[in-house]
Design a protein around this motif. Structure first.
Motif, PDB file in Angstrom:
ATOM      1  N   ASP A   1       0.831  -1.196   0.000  1.00  0.00           N
ATOM      2  CA  ASP A   1       0.000   0.000   0.000  1.00  0.00           C
ATOM      3  C   ASP A   1       0.872   1.255   0.000  1.00  0.00           C
ATOM      4  N   GLY A   2       0.240   2.408  -0.174  1.00  0.00           N
ATOM      5  CA  GLY A   2       0.974   3.656  -0.204  1.00  0.00           C
ATOM      6  C   GLY A   2       1.722   3.945   1.080  1.00  0.00           C
ATOM      7  N   CYS A   3       1.232   3.415   2.195  1.00  0.00           N
ATOM      8  CA  CYS A   3       1.876   3.624   3.491  1.00  0.00           C
ATOM      9  C   CYS A   3       2.991   2.626   3.748  1.00  0.00           C
ATOM     10  N   GLY A   4       3.140   1.639   2.855  1.00  0.00           N
ATOM     11  CA  GLY A   4       4.175   0.634   3.011  1.00  0.00           C
ATOM     12  C   GLY A   4       3.695  -0.682   3.582  1.00  0.00           C
ATOM     13  N   ALA A   5       2.453  -0.731   4.069  1.00  0.00           N
ATOM     14  CA  ALA A   5       1.925  -1.961   4.663  1.00  0.00           C
ATOM     15  C   ALA A   5       1.496  -2.943   3.580  1.00  0.00           C
ATOM     16  N   PRO A   6       1.536  -4.247   3.875  1.00  0.00           N
ATOM     17  CA  PRO A   6       1.016  -5.224   2.926  1.00  0.00           C
ATOM     18  C   PRO A   6      -0.462  -4.962   2.641  1.00  0.00           C
ATOM     19  N   LEU A   7      -0.843  -5.223   1.400  1.00  0.00           N
ATOM     20  CA  LEU A   7      -2.185  -4.921   0.920  1.00  0.00           C
ATOM     21  C   LEU A   7      -2.774  -6.162   0.277  1.00  0.00           C
ATOM     22  N   MET A   8      -3.961  -6.574   0.723  1.00  0.00           N
ATOM     23  CA  MET A   8      -4.580  -7.799   0.264  1.00  0.00           C
ATOM     24  C   MET A   8      -5.687  -7.515  -0.742  1.00  0.00           C
ATOM     25  N   ALA A   9      -5.624  -8.165  -1.895  1.00  0.00           N
ATOM     26  CA  ALA A   9      -6.623  -7.980  -2.938  1.00  0.00           C
ATOM     27  C   ALA A   9      -7.784  -8.957  -2.757  1.00  0.00           C
ATOM     28  N   ILE A  10      -9.001  -8.430  -2.858  1.00  0.00           N
ATOM     29  CA  ILE A  10     -10.229  -9.227  -2.847  1.00  0.00           C
ATOM     30  C   ILE A  10     -11.191  -8.588  -3.842  1.00  0.00           C
ATOM     31  N   GLY A  11     -12.283  -9.287  -4.148  1.00  0.00           N
ATOM     32  CA  GLY A  11     -13.294  -8.724  -5.019  1.00  0.00           C
ATOM     33  C   GLY A  11     -14.159  -7.716  -4.277  1.00  0.00           C
ATOM     34  N   LEU A  12     -14.858  -6.885  -5.049  1.00  0.00           N
ATOM     35  CA  LEU A  12     -15.755  -5.913  -4.423  1.00  0.00           C
ATOM     36  C   LEU A  12     -16.906  -6.602  -3.703  1.00  0.00           C
ATOM     37  N   VAL A  13     -17.347  -7.739  -4.215  1.00  0.00           N
ATOM     38  CA  VAL A  13     -18.379  -8.495  -3.499  1.00  0.00           C
ATOM     39  C   VAL A  13     -17.839  -8.917  -2.132  1.00  0.00           C
ATOM     40  N   GLY A  14     -16.596  -9.390  -2.114  1.00  0.00           N
ATOM     41  CA  GLY A  14     -15.984  -9.774  -0.849  1.00  0.00           C
ATOM     42  C   GLY A  14     -15.804  -8.603   0.084  1.00  0.00           C
ATOM     43  N   LEU A  15     -15.479  -7.436  -0.472  1.00  0.00           N
ATOM     44  CA  LEU A  15     -15.308  -6.240   0.353  1.00  0.00           C
ATOM     45  C   LEU A  15     -16.633  -5.825   0.987  1.00  0.00           C
ATOM     46  N   ALA A  16     -17.704  -5.818   0.199  1.00  0.00           N
ATOM     47  CA  ALA A  16     -19.026  -5.495   0.742  1.00  0.00           C
ATOM     48  C   ALA A  16     -19.442  -6.522   1.788  1.00  0.00           C
ATOM     49  N   ARG A  17     -19.121  -7.790   1.522  1.00  0.00           N
ATOM     50  CA  ARG A  17     -19.438  -8.855   2.469  1.00  0.00           C
ATOM     51  C   ARG A  17     -18.699  -8.659   3.782  1.00  0.00           C
ATOM     52  N   ALA A  18     -17.445  -8.186   3.705  1.00  0.00           N
ATOM     53  CA  ALA A  18     -16.651  -7.959   4.911  1.00  0.00           C
ATOM     54  C   ALA A  18     -17.272  -6.854   5.767  1.00  0.00           C
ATOM     55  N   PHE A  19     -17.659  -5.752   5.156  1.00  0.00           N
ATOM     56  CA  PHE A  19     -18.282  -4.668   5.917  1.00  0.00           C
ATOM     57  C   PHE A  19     -19.610  -5.128   6.515  1.00  0.00           C
ATOM     58  N   ARG A  20     -20.353  -5.912   5.757  1.00  0.00           N
ATOM     59  CA  ARG A  20     -21.601  -6.475   6.282  1.00  0.00           C
ATOM     60  C   ARG A  20     -21.319  -7.358   7.500  1.00  0.00           C
ATOM     61  N   ALA A  21     -20.255  -8.167   7.414  1.00  0.00           N
ATOM     62  CA  ALA A  21     -19.913  -9.061   8.524  1.00  0.00           C
ATOM     63  C   ALA A  21     -19.553  -8.271   9.776  1.00  0.00           C
ATOM     64  N   PHE A  22     -18.913  -7.115   9.604  1.00  0.00           N
ATOM     65  CA  PHE A  22     -18.500  -6.313  10.757  1.00  0.00           C
ATOM     66  C   PHE A  22     -19.708  -5.717  11.479  1.00  0.00           C
ATOM     67  N   VAL A  23     -20.688  -5.203  10.737  1.00  0.00           N
ATOM     68  CA  VAL A  23     -21.835  -4.592  11.425  1.00  0.00           C
ATOM     69  C   VAL A  23     -22.762  -5.640  12.026  1.00  0.00           C
ATOM     70  N   LEU A  24     -22.731  -6.865  11.489  1.00  0.00           N
ATOM     71  CA  LEU A  24     -23.606  -7.927  11.998  1.00  0.00           C
ATOM     72  C   LEU A  24     -22.909  -8.834  13.011  1.00  0.00           C
ATOM     73  N   ALA A  25     -21.630  -8.611  13.258  1.00  0.00           N
ATOM     74  CA  ALA A  25     -20.879  -9.469  14.182  1.00  0.00           C
ATOM     75  C   ALA A  25     -21.447  -9.375  15.598  1.00  0.00           C
ATOM     76  N   GLU A  26     -21.233 -10.405  16.361  1.00  0.00           N
ATOM     77  CA  GLU A  26     -21.709 -10.427  17.743  1.00  0.00           C
ATOM     78  C   GLU A  26     -20.965  -9.384  18.573  1.00  0.00           C
ATOM     79  N   PRO A  27     -21.666  -8.705  19.474  1.00  0.00           N
ATOM     80  CA  PRO A  27     -20.994  -7.742  20.359  1.00  0.00           C
ATOM     81  C   PRO A  27     -19.836  -8.410  21.102  1.00  0.00           C
TER      82      PRO A  27
END
Length: 323
Positions: free
Chosen positions: A190-216
């Motif tokens: 990445d621009g900051c020097g950290a490793p950057l992982m490629a995924i599809g946009l469907v996977g990215l949307a799924r990840a954000f969905r998983a975060f808001v629906l995760a158990e407290p």
């Protein structure tokens, strides 16, 4: 004689935004986009949202969750800053310094490249004060401070914390793949020097969905809750991610460089898109139109969607969504 150059044409992506000046369409921004329904099914797909992309800073919530899984205790503003592309405002920089000092670290330990504040207003004030680019001021310094702190907590080497083979970065890769529901397709820098992982946009949307629906109490939900409770630490006082998370109840939003955006609503509706040419000027109109398709009705949507074009000092056109 055979040629090694492929003659197969790349697929033409659809126009997501058009540039209209004085009533004349002078340009287009193409890309891919996906909208997920509350049950996680694909409600709208434009372009090729399954094709892997580098989400850039839209990966930061997953990186922050990995830091928590590594055992670092973060909460509140500190956890929000760990997932931030901050604007370089004083309160951002002060907290980065504090987070470093709390773990026996100093700004010199950051391996972010020297940079100006991301926010244009802050950058002008910074230069006017006679200051120069610093690693601390780079918008990813909160994430790097948290990564370094996680290394201190685990006795991991801090000098190599950006190596893809480092235990922390391997953990980040596991969290990204788990949240996205798909394997990491490629690893870059990445621009900051950290490793950057490629995924599809469907996977990215799924990840954000998983975060808001995760158990407290889970790492994912703790990150989502901290970002939504302290959005000014995720972005800044003059940034769309902050406005959205303040004004749309329960929204989790994070942009990334090269015109990537991901967002999820608390009921599981989610979206992700990338403007193919990387132009961030099209982000607002495309995001606003996507939110309209999700049924979000709030003044902030109109505010985010405004992208005027000027002729002299007057507005003579706009960048607008085309889907």
């Amino acid at each position: 004689m055979t040629s090694s150059i492929s003659t197969s044409a790349s697929p033409v992506l659809p126009v997501l935004a058009e540039v209209v000046r004085s009533g004349f369409t002078e340009g287009h921004h193409r890309g891919s986009l996906v909208v997920l329904a509350a049950d996680g099914s694909v409600e709208l797909a434009l372009g090729d949202p399954a094709d892997p992309v580098f989400p850039r800073s839209s990966n930061k919530p997953m990186q922050a969750a990995a830091i928590l899984r590594a055992g670092l205790e973060l909460s509140g503003e500190r956890l929000a800053l760990a997932a931030a592309s901050h604007s370089g405002e004083d309160f951002h920089l002060d907290l980065v310094r504090t987070m470093l000092a709390e773990h026996g670290l100093k700004p010199d330990d950051l391996q972010t490249p020297p940079d100006l504040p991301l926010d244009a207003v802050e950058a002008e004030a910074y230069l006017a004060a006679g200051r120069v680019r610093e690693p601390l001021t780079m918008n990813c310094s909160g994430k790097h401070a948290a990564m370094l702190a996680a290394c201190v907590r685990n006795g991991w080497d801090t000098a190599t914390y950006l190596d893809p083979a480092h235990p922390l970065q391997r953990l980040v890769g596991e969290v990204v793949a788990e949240a996205a529901g798909e394997p990491v397709a490629a690893i870059g820098t990445d621009g900051c020097g950290a490793p950057l992982m490629a995924i599809g946009l469907v996977g990215l949307a799924r990840a954000f969905r998983a975060f808001v629906l995760a158990e407290p109490g889970t790492a994912e939900r703790r990150v989502a809750d901290a970002m939504r409770a302290h959005p000014e630490y995720v972005a800044g006082t003059r940034r769309p991610d902050t406005w959205l998370m303040r004004e749309v109840p329960g929204a989790l939003s994070k942009m990334g460089a090269e015109a990537v955006q991901a967002l999820a609503l608390p009921d599981g509706r989610a979206l992700a898109f990338k403007i193919d040419d990387g132009s961030t000027r099209a982000l607002g109109p495309v995001l606003a139109r996507s939110l309209e398709l999700l049924g979000v009705d709030a003044p902030v949507v109109t505010r985010i969607g405004q992208a005027p074009l000027l002729g002299g000092a007057e507005q003579v056109g706009e960048i607008r969504a085309a889907f």
